[in-house]
Design a protein around this motif. Structure first.
Motif, mmCIF file in Angstrom:
data_model
loop_
_atom_site.group_PDB
_atom_site.id
_atom_site.type_symbol
_atom_site.label_atom_id
_atom_site.label_comp_id
_atom_site.label_asym_id
_atom_site.label_seq_id
_atom_site.Cartn_x
_atom_site.Cartn_y
_atom_site.Cartn_z
ATOM 1 N N GLY A 264 -6.443 6.217 0.175
ATOM 2 C CA GLY A 264 -7.481 6.397 -0.831
ATOM 3 C C GLY A 264 -7.125 6.045 -2.261
ATOM 4 O O GLY A 264 -7.943 6.214 -3.158
ATOM 5 N N LYS A 265 -5.917 5.564 -2.536
ATOM 6 C CA LYS A 265 -5.564 5.194 -3.904
ATOM 7 C C LYS A 265 -6.108 3.796 -4.204
ATOM 8 O O LYS A 265 -5.916 2.862 -3.436
ATOM 9 N N THR A 266 -6.775 3.661 -5.339
ATOM 10 C CA THR A 266 -7.343 2.383 -5.744
ATOM 11 C C THR A 266 -6.438 1.735 -6.791
ATOM 12 O O THR A 266 -5.934 2.414 -7.687
ATOM 13 N N GLU B 64 -10.009 -5.398 -6.442
ATOM 14 C CA GLU B 64 -9.808 -3.952 -6.434
ATOM 15 C C GLU B 64 -9.572 -3.566 -4.984
ATOM 16 O O GLU B 64 -10.386 -3.858 -4.112
ATOM 17 N N HIS C 173 0.835 -1.204 0.000
ATOM 18 C CA HIS C 173 0.000 0.000 0.000
ATOM 19 C C HIS C 173 0.869 1.253 0.000
ATOM 20 O O HIS C 173 0.574 2.220 -0.703
ATOM 21 N N THR D 258 -8.158 -0.565 -2.102
ATOM 22 C CA THR D 258 -7.953 0.857 -1.823
ATOM 23 C C THR D 258 -7.003 0.980 -0.633
ATOM 24 O O THR D 258 -7.212 0.351 0.400
ATOM 25 N N THR D 259 -5.965 1.780 -0.804
ATOM 26 C CA THR D 259 -5.008 1.998 0.279
ATOM 27 C C THR D 259 -5.656 2.858 1.364
ATOM 28 O O THR D 259 -6.668 3.525 1.118
ATOM 29 N N ASP E 111 0.915 4.124 -2.870
ATOM 30 C CA ASP E 111 0.636 5.524 -2.551
ATOM 31 C C ASP E 111 1.725 6.471 -3.052
ATOM 32 O O ASP E 111 1.460 7.638 -3.304
#
Length: 125
Positions: free
Chosen positions: A101-103, A95, A71, A97-98, A75
């Motif tokens: 908020g990065k997917t 899918e 993660h 999400t870190t 990021d």
């Protein structure tokens, strides 16, 4: 095998399999990523180049492992939206999400598919 030395044997086996793929593709170096920030170190086991895409690879010996370092890598880069987890579980694509908020797409790759890495990336990039 997966419990031996807290997963180090699993990382070594994956490194050997990737070495075979490297030789097949006329590349000869393996890379990894380390962030050494005071109080918050992170390490990604392998960084793979597939065509023009950089792909982080984490090797996990258990199916209940966290992916904090992966993660962190995701990021810090805009170079990719795909990552690989090599593990003893089933093949699949999630899918993820870190926490920031990065997917991105996470390919969950069983150990026995490591030799097929380039073909799998061809289909998913």
């Amino acid at each position: 095998l997966l419990d031996i030395w807290k997963g180090h044997a699993a990382e070594q086996i994956v490194a050997q399999e990737l070495r075979i793929v490297l030789d097949r593709n006329y590349r000869n170096e393996q890379y990894f990523w380390v962030r050494d920030k005071k109080g918050a170190t992170a390490e990604v086991d392998f960084v793979w180049q597939h065509n023009a895409t950089i792909v982080p690879i984490e090797v996990k010996s258990g199916t209940n492992a966290h992916l904090r370092s992966l993660h962190s890598f995701m990021d810090t880069t805009e170079a990719t939206d795909i990552a690989i987890r090599i593990w003893p579980g089933k093949y699949g694509i999630d899918e993820v999400t870190t926490p920031n908020g990065k997917t991105f797409r996470l390919i969950n790759l069983p150990f026995y598919y490591v030799g097929m890495l380039d073909m799998i990336l061809d289909k998913n990039l």
